[in-house]
Write a protein that holds these residues in place. Structure first.
Motif, PDB file in Angstrom:
ATOM      1  N   ARG A  76       5.718   7.074  10.700  1.00  0.00           N
ATOM      2  CA  ARG A  76       5.560   5.888  10.288  1.00  0.00           C
ATOM      3  C   ARG A  76       4.192   5.065  11.015  1.00  0.00           C
ATOM      4  O   ARG A  76       3.762   4.603  10.130  1.00  0.00           O
ATOM      5  CB  ARG A  76       7.494   5.105  10.557  1.00  0.00           C
TER       6      ARG A  76
ATOM      7  N   SER B 293       1.643   6.791   9.068  1.00  0.00           N
ATOM      8  CA  SER B 293       1.245   5.906   7.869  1.00  0.00           C
ATOM      9  C   SER B 293       0.990   4.728   7.655  1.00  0.00           C
ATOM     10  O   SER B 293      -0.124   3.614   6.952  1.00  0.00           O
ATOM     11  CB  SER B 293       2.882   6.286   6.898  1.00  0.00           C
TER      12      SER B 293
ATOM     13  N   VAL C  60      -1.570   2.166   6.232  1.00  0.00           N
ATOM     14  CA  VAL C  60      -2.168   1.583   5.148  1.00  0.00           C
ATOM     15  C   VAL C  60      -3.110   0.169   5.914  1.00  0.00           C
ATOM     16  O   VAL C  60      -3.507  -0.851   4.544  1.00  0.00           O
ATOM     17  CB  VAL C  60      -0.468   1.421   4.279  1.00  0.00           C
TER      18      VAL C  60
ATOM     19  N   ARG D 101       8.085  -0.591 -11.176  1.00  0.00           N
ATOM     20  CA  ARG D 101       8.397   1.196 -10.334  1.00  0.00           C
ATOM     21  C   ARG D 101       8.797   2.042 -11.374  1.00  0.00           C
ATOM     22  O   ARG D 101       8.059   3.253 -11.460  1.00  0.00           O
ATOM     23  CB  ARG D 101       9.641   0.631  -9.000  1.00  0.00           C
TER      24      ARG D 101
ATOM     25  N   GLN E 118       1.550  -1.214  -9.273  1.00  0.00           N
ATOM     26  CA  GLN E 118       1.884  -1.616  -8.009  1.00  0.00           C
ATOM     27  C   GLN E 118       3.275  -2.989  -8.068  1.00  0.00           C
ATOM     28  O   GLN E 118       2.500  -4.014  -9.148  1.00  0.00           O
ATOM     29  CB  GLN E 118       0.760  -1.449  -7.652  1.00  0.00           C
TER      30      GLN E 118
ATOM     31  N   THR F 233      -4.057  -2.319  -0.243  1.00  0.00           N
ATOM     32  CA  THR F 233      -2.587  -0.966  -0.171  1.00  0.00           C
ATOM     33  C   THR F 233      -2.730  -0.368  -1.514  1.00  0.00           C
ATOM     34  O   THR F 233      -1.552   0.211  -1.919  1.00  0.00           O
ATOM     35  CB  THR F 233      -1.410  -1.454   0.148  1.00  0.00           C
TER      36      THR F 233
ATOM     37  N   GLN G   7       0.715   1.789  -1.461  1.00  0.00           N
ATOM     38  CA  GLN G   7       2.208   1.954  -1.789  1.00  0.00           C
ATOM     39  C   GLN G   7       2.400   1.716  -3.261  1.00  0.00           C
ATOM     40  O   GLN G   7       2.121   0.707  -3.759  1.00  0.00           O
ATOM     41  CB  GLN G   7       2.442   0.612  -0.698  1.00  0.00           C
ATOM     42  N   SER G   8       3.099   2.362  -4.340  1.00  0.00           N
ATOM     43  CA  SER G   8       3.847   1.542  -5.126  1.00  0.00           C
ATOM     44  C   SER G   8       4.565   0.402  -5.171  1.00  0.00           C
ATOM     45  O   SER G   8       4.611  -0.655  -6.053  1.00  0.00           O
ATOM     46  CB  SER G   8       4.819   2.351  -5.797  1.00  0.00           C
ATOM     47  N   GLN G   9       4.713   0.390  -4.625  1.00  0.00           N
ATOM     48  CA  GLN G   9       5.881  -1.202  -3.750  1.00  0.00           C
ATOM     49  C   GLN G   9       5.817  -1.701  -2.721  1.00  0.00           C
ATOM     50  O   GLN G   9       5.412  -0.872  -1.601  1.00  0.00           O
ATOM     51  CB  GLN G   9       7.320  -1.038  -3.866  1.00  0.00           C
ATOM     52  N   THR G  10       5.327  -2.962  -2.376  1.00  0.00           N
ATOM     53  CA  THR G  10       4.257  -3.238  -0.957  1.00  0.00           C
ATOM     54  C   THR G  10       4.253  -5.019  -1.554  1.00  0.00           C
ATOM     55  O   THR G  10       4.764  -5.790  -2.308  1.00  0.00           O
ATOM     56  CB  THR G  10       3.003  -3.426  -1.447  1.00  0.00           C
TER      57      THR G  10
ATOM     58  N   ALA H  79       5.133  -7.620   5.822  1.00  0.00           N
ATOM     59  CA  ALA H  79       5.431  -5.543   5.112  1.00  0.00           C
ATOM     60  C   ALA H  79       6.510  -5.953   6.676  1.00  0.00           C
ATOM     61  O   ALA H  79       7.890  -5.131   6.693  1.00  0.00           O
ATOM     62  CB  ALA H  79       4.485  -4.929   5.977  1.00  0.00           C
TER      63      ALA H  79
ATOM     64  N   TRP I 161      10.809  -5.600   6.091  1.00  0.00           N
ATOM     65  CA  TRP I 161      11.774  -4.054   6.566  1.00  0.00           C
ATOM     66  C   TRP I 161      12.690  -4.943   7.245  1.00  0.00           C
ATOM     67  O   TRP I 161      13.390  -4.097   7.622  1.00  0.00           O
ATOM     68  CB  TRP I 161      10.408  -3.344   7.780  1.00  0.00           C
TER      69      TRP I 161
END
Length: 330
Positions: free
Chosen positions: A35, A38, A42, A220, A234, A268, A272-275, A282, A286
């Motif tokens: 994580r 990653s 990003v 998505r 995205q 991004t 990331q397909s979803q951001t 972010a 989360w």
């Protein structure tokens, strides 16, 4: 069973339990490292070189005359794209187009269209005819003038129609117009600007929240359909950005300027397909989706919007009393 037999049994279980615990600890450690790496990829390294005119000469931006849309147009022009600006106000379109031409020396094209209507797409299609479009930013959107209970929304029938047309129909129709040529060339990027309010229900902004959830799901789903053809679609879910729509005048770390937000978000793309598009957002995303129970998020959102509604109506009542008129606030 004697004490000796119990001790022998426990002793025999020590080794398997040790390895189970070691496996769990190692897995958690590797997950944390993954994580962190990653996140570094990003939010620090980014993918800023992906979006360039190599994708196609033109970038199309809807809702391009204010806020996030205008910042996307400026950033894409800075990267060398010719820009198609689509919005409702001809005057504002002319001003933004001239600014882009003067500042970045790029070609521009403007299409005046009211996305609250559904008969606009043939003229938009004609305006886009023959253009090699590398990027589409579906940014146009409309929110509530103030948080309100569903049945208390003024002119509810037209309000529903307008919000669905602007926030949902526009995304589907603009994608319909642009995606086929991207698929033919096996390259192209579509950025659909949703909202963090689409990540969970937001009472008193219920229709807006629901339309933005649609944009997220639509994006998505299409990404999975077309990613093997080289297309990136995205879903972008910002929290508050200091724009005219949010009525936030002073930017802060968690409420950035549109320019700062867009610069971060574009890094991004492809990662990331979803951001949420911006590191502080972010973190907020989360926390609100992984740590806090959804019932609490909905409760706090409703509480915040009730307070905003009360404040707005009280201010409006004071203004109308000052002007000698009354106001019903039930």
């Amino acid at each position: 069973m004697t004490c000796t037999e119990v001790q022998d049994m426990l002793h025999g279980a020590e080794t398997p339990l040790f390895w189970v615990g070691a496996f769990v600890v190692a897995s958690m450690f590797l997950w944390i490292i993954y994580r962190l790496l990653s996140g570094f990829r990003v939010w620090v390294l980014g993918n800023g070189q992906l979006i360039s005119p190599r994708l196609g000469k033109w970038a199309v931006v809807t809702g391009a005359t204010d806020g996030i849309g205008k910042s996307y147009a400026e950033e894409l022009a800075r990267r060398g794209f010719a820009i198609v600006l689509i919005s409702r106000s001809q005057h504002k379109l002319d001003d933004v187009a001239k600014s882009l031409e003067d500042q970045f020396g790029v070609e521009t094209k403007i299409i005046a269209a009211d996305f609250g209507k559904t008969n606009i797409y043939p003229s938009i299609e004609a305006g886009l005819s023959g253009l090699e479009i590398g990027v589409l930013v579906n940014n146009v959107g409309v929110s509530y003038p103030y948080p309100e209970y569903y049945l208390h929304i003024p002119d509810l029938d037209n309000f529903i129609t307008n919000m669905i047309n602007v926030n949902m129909t526009s995304v589907c129709q603009m994608t319909r117009l642009v995606l086929p040529r991207m698929a033919d060339r096996s390259k192209g990027i579509i950025l659909n600007i949703s909202s963090a309010s689409g990540m969970y229900p937001l009472p008193l902004l219920t229709i807006y929240s629901a339309t933005k959830a649609f944009v997220d799901f639509f994006s998505r789903g299409l990404q999975e359909e077309y990613r093997r053809q080289g297309i990136i679609i995205q879903s972008v879910l910002p929290f508050f950005v200091a724009t005219k729509m949010t009525r936030i005048r002073k930017p802060t770390l968690d409420k950035p300027t549109p320019e700062r937000y867009v610069a971060a978000e574009l890094n991004t793309v492809g990662l990331q397909s979803q951001t949420n598009g911006y590191f502080p957002h972010a973190v907020m995303g989360w926390v609100t989706t992984k740590l806090v129970p959804i019932a609490i998020v909905i409760f706090l959102g409703a509480r915040m919007n009730r307070l905003q509604r009360t404040g707005y109506l009280n201010r409006r009542k004071q203004r109308e009393q000052k002007n000698g008129t009354g106001l019903k606030t039930d």
